[in-house]
Design a protein around this motif. Structure first.
Motif, PDB file in Angstrom:
ATOM      1  N   UNK A 359       0.862  -1.185   0.000  1.00  0.00           N
ATOM      2  CA  UNK A 359       0.000   0.000   0.000  1.00  0.00           C
ATOM      3  C   UNK A 359       0.894   1.229   0.000  1.00  0.00           C
ATOM      4  N   UNK A 360       0.373   2.321  -0.518  1.00  0.00           N
ATOM      5  CA  UNK A 360       1.149   3.557  -0.514  1.00  0.00           C
ATOM      6  C   UNK A 360       0.220   4.745  -0.377  1.00  0.00           C
ATOM      7  N   UNK A 361       0.608   5.662   0.502  1.00  0.00           N
ATOM      8  CA  UNK A 361      -0.103   6.931   0.654  1.00  0.00           C
ATOM      9  C   UNK A 361       0.671   8.070   0.011  1.00  0.00           C
ATOM     10  N   UNK A 362       1.729   7.751  -0.733  1.00  0.00           N
ATOM     11  CA  UNK A 362       2.456   8.786  -1.474  1.00  0.00           C
ATOM     12  C   UNK A 362       1.551   9.278  -2.610  1.00  0.00           C
ATOM     13  N   UNK A 363       1.353  10.577  -2.745  1.00  0.00           N
ATOM     14  CA  UNK A 363       0.475  11.068  -3.820  1.00  0.00           C
ATOM     15  C   UNK A 363       1.009  10.704  -5.203  1.00  0.00           C
ATOM     16  N   UNK A 364       0.133  10.176  -6.025  1.00  0.00           N
ATOM     17  CA  UNK A 364       0.442   9.921  -7.429  1.00  0.00           C
ATOM     18  C   UNK A 364      -0.687  10.528  -8.257  1.00  0.00           C
ATOM     19  N   UNK A 365      -0.421  10.735  -9.535  1.00  0.00           N
ATOM     20  CA  UNK A 365      -1.428  11.286 -10.434  1.00  0.00           C
ATOM     21  C   UNK A 365      -1.306  10.533 -11.752  1.00  0.00           C
ATOM     22  N   UNK A 366      -2.419  10.362 -12.461  1.00  0.00           N
ATOM     23  CA  UNK A 366      -2.399   9.545 -13.671  1.00  0.00           C
ATOM     24  C   UNK A 366      -1.577  10.163 -14.797  1.00  0.00           C
ATOM     25  N   UNK A 402       8.463   9.585  -0.428  1.00  0.00           N
ATOM     26  CA  UNK A 402       7.868  10.901  -0.607  1.00  0.00           C
ATOM     27  C   UNK A 402       7.879  11.248  -2.087  1.00  0.00           C
ATOM     28  N   UNK A 403       6.864  11.958  -2.536  1.00  0.00           N
ATOM     29  CA  UNK A 403       6.838  12.383  -3.927  1.00  0.00           C
ATOM     30  C   UNK A 403       7.840  13.511  -4.124  1.00  0.00           C
ATOM     31  N   UNK A 404       8.725  13.396  -5.124  1.00  0.00           N
ATOM     32  CA  UNK A 404       9.756  14.415  -5.299  1.00  0.00           C
ATOM     33  C   UNK A 404       9.298  15.666  -6.040  1.00  0.00           C
ATOM     34  N   UNK A 405       8.062  15.676  -6.511  1.00  0.00           N
ATOM     35  CA  UNK A 405       7.561  16.826  -7.270  1.00  0.00           C
ATOM     36  C   UNK A 405       6.121  17.098  -6.878  1.00  0.00           C
ATOM     37  N   UNK A 406       5.675  18.343  -6.928  1.00  0.00           N
ATOM     38  CA  UNK A 406       4.282  18.662  -6.589  1.00  0.00           C
ATOM     39  C   UNK A 406       3.327  18.192  -7.684  1.00  0.00           C
ATOM     40  N   UNK A 407       2.042  18.230  -7.374  1.00  0.00           N
ATOM     41  CA  UNK A 407       0.987  17.936  -8.348  1.00  0.00           C
ATOM     42  C   UNK A 407       0.126  19.183  -8.486  1.00  0.00           C
TER      43      UNK A 407
END
Length: 487
Positions: A359-366, A402-407
């Motif tokens: 599982x991951x709670x790191x933000x991702x975007x399609x 951690x996500x290295x870039x913003x969304x």
């Protein structure tokens, strides 16, 4: 004709390498629902929904609990998925509408954009698109200039409709106010209502029709030992929904019919996910295939005319669901940039790379999809344009915490930025004073606007968001100029 993209020096090696005689490049399958909420899957807490195959897929792969669609409406998200670029850059902040066409909905993805399908095809992949398209019309007769087919966007094989269809027996009748050209095209050949009604293989659940095409394509590529990428873009669960009578039986007889209609339409996709997973294992290619399931935006639960949501027990009783979908415990729904507008189911199964039960709670975007699949295939990203998505292979391998870039998000006049645990939300670009800041780690449901308490954080994130927006809007203007020159 677009330029070919060069291959990197070597393809990415999988954790379970195969012999030189066998295919070594990974396969990619994207399963995309339409208007499906974050809560519309058993693993995310829905108390009634029947999704055993999606749940099994999550149990054997990774459940992305903070997976975002690129936008809160259909066409912008789909364009961003195809290109790895925010929808604003490609000229779109609402579904198929721009100022260039008088907001009448005839926009199309520009041919100058490079899609992940083109990059993979040019590197030797077989590519296919099945289901809903909605980033361009499919024939010149329907709109002489405003068309862009999957074939023009890099897909070798396509069985596709422009937009919505009835989800069960799509050839029973036309959707309201839609002409015949909204029905399926088979690699450019239009299948009329009369023809479709005479073909038994087109008179069943639309999810089954789409998956039949998918499985046939996969079998063909597996036999040829050719790597493939398939976009399976379901029409479910966008209106107009129609009832699969066999799947209705999976829900209690005394359940509200509208609720059962919606839930059983989600189950229709789940059944086909099961068929896909079984076929991949039968062909011996499951380990080497990345399968992702998600949605193009959140559910249609906000606004006038929507049914009242039912409270569930999950998330301390904040979980909500109803006959138009479930936003889970989150605020908002389709069309808006509150969390439920863009936070969607995100499940990835890839046994060669992903540890089961992750599982991951790191933000991702399609928008991350294109950089991720190209990196996995050993293909460099084009370097002549700006991309908003990132390669999340390290996340899938358990190496990214951690996500290295913003969304960034752009929907209509709204803008938002997610950076780390914070979300800055400008609900209307015309009123930059109406700025909200949320700590999504402490307050995932956006109940507490902390902008007044953290003015320095607001100013720094606002400056970053407006700088990105200025750059993206410059791309937007270039896209509109190109569109106007063609049309």
């Amino acid at each position: 004709m677009k330029r070919l993209l060069p291959l990197a020096a070597g393809a990415l090696m999988l954790s379970n390498p195969v012999s030189a005689e066998e295919q070594t490049k990974p396969n990619f399958i994207m399963l995309l629902a339409d208007d499906m909420g974050w809560g519309d899957i058993g693993n995310n807490g829905h108390p009634l929904i029947v999704t055993p195959n999606l749940d099994a897929m999550a149990d054997n792969g990774m459940n992305l609990s903070r997976c975002y669609a690129p936008c809160a409406t259909c066409s912008p998200s789909r364009a961003a998925i195809l290109t790895g670029r925010n929808n604003l850059r490609v000229g779109l902040t609402s579904y198929m509408k721009t100022p260039a066409d008088g907001f009448v909905g005839k926009w199309h993805l520009l041919e100058s954009e490079i899609t992940y399908a083109e990059a993979l095809r040019d590197a030797g992949y077989a590519t296919a698109h099945y289901g809903k398209w909605h980033v361009g019309y499919l024939c010149q007769e329907q709109t002489p200039k405003n068309f862009m087919t999957p074939g023009m966007a890099g897909f070798d094989d396509w069985f596709t409709s422009h937009n919505i269809l009835y989800t069960y027996d799509p050839y029973a009748k036309l959707p309201n106010n839609k002409d015949e050209k909204h029905l399926y095209f088979d690699n450019g050949k239009f299948i009329s209502l009369k023809e479709g009604q005479a073909r038994p293989e087109l008179r069943k659940d639309d999810a089954t029709i789409v998956m039949d095409k998918t499985l046939g394509f996969i079998e063909e590529q597996a036999k040829a030992k050719k790597p493939f990428a398939v976009a399976v873009w379901f029409h479910h669960v966008h209106n107009p929904l129609s009832q699969n009578p066999e799947l209705r039986k999976l829900y209690p007889e005394d359940m509200d019919d509208k609720l059962a209609l919606y839930l059983s339409n989600v189950t229709a996709m789940d059944v086909e996910v099961g068929r896909l997973r079984e076929k991949l294992r039968e062909l011996g290619i499951a380990d080497n295939t990345m399968v992702m399931f998600s949605s193009d935006n959140g559910p249609r639960v906000a606004g006038p005319g929507q049914a009242k949501l039912i409270a569930g027990e999950a998330n301390d009783g904040k979980f909500r669901y109803g006959p138009s979908g479930s936003p889970g415990p989150f605020k908002g729904g389709k069309y808006g940039l509150w969390e439920a507008g863009t936070l969607v189911p995100g499940v990835i199964e890839w046994p060669a790379k992903i540890k089961a039960g992750s599982t991951s709670a790191v933000p991702t975007v399609l928008t991350d999809y294109m950089p991720t699949v190209l990196a996995a295939a050993g293909i460099p990203m084009p370097n002549d344009r700006t991309y908003d998505g990132i390669d999340i292979n390290p996340l899938l391998e358990g190496k990214m915490t951690e996500r290295p870039a913003p969304i960034q998000f752009a929907a209509g006049g709204s803008r938002s930025l997610i950076k780390g645990k914070y979300k800055l939300f400008i609900e209307s670009k015309r009123n930059e004073q109406n700025i909200m800041l949320f700590d999504l780690e402490a307050d995932p449901y956006e109940d507490n606007n902390i902008a007044a308490k953290m003015p320095e954080k607001v100013e720094s994130m606002k400056a970053e968001l407006l700088s990105w927006s200025k750059d993206a809007e410059a791309d937007y203007e270039r896209s509109l100029s190109e569109y106007n020159a063609k049309n």
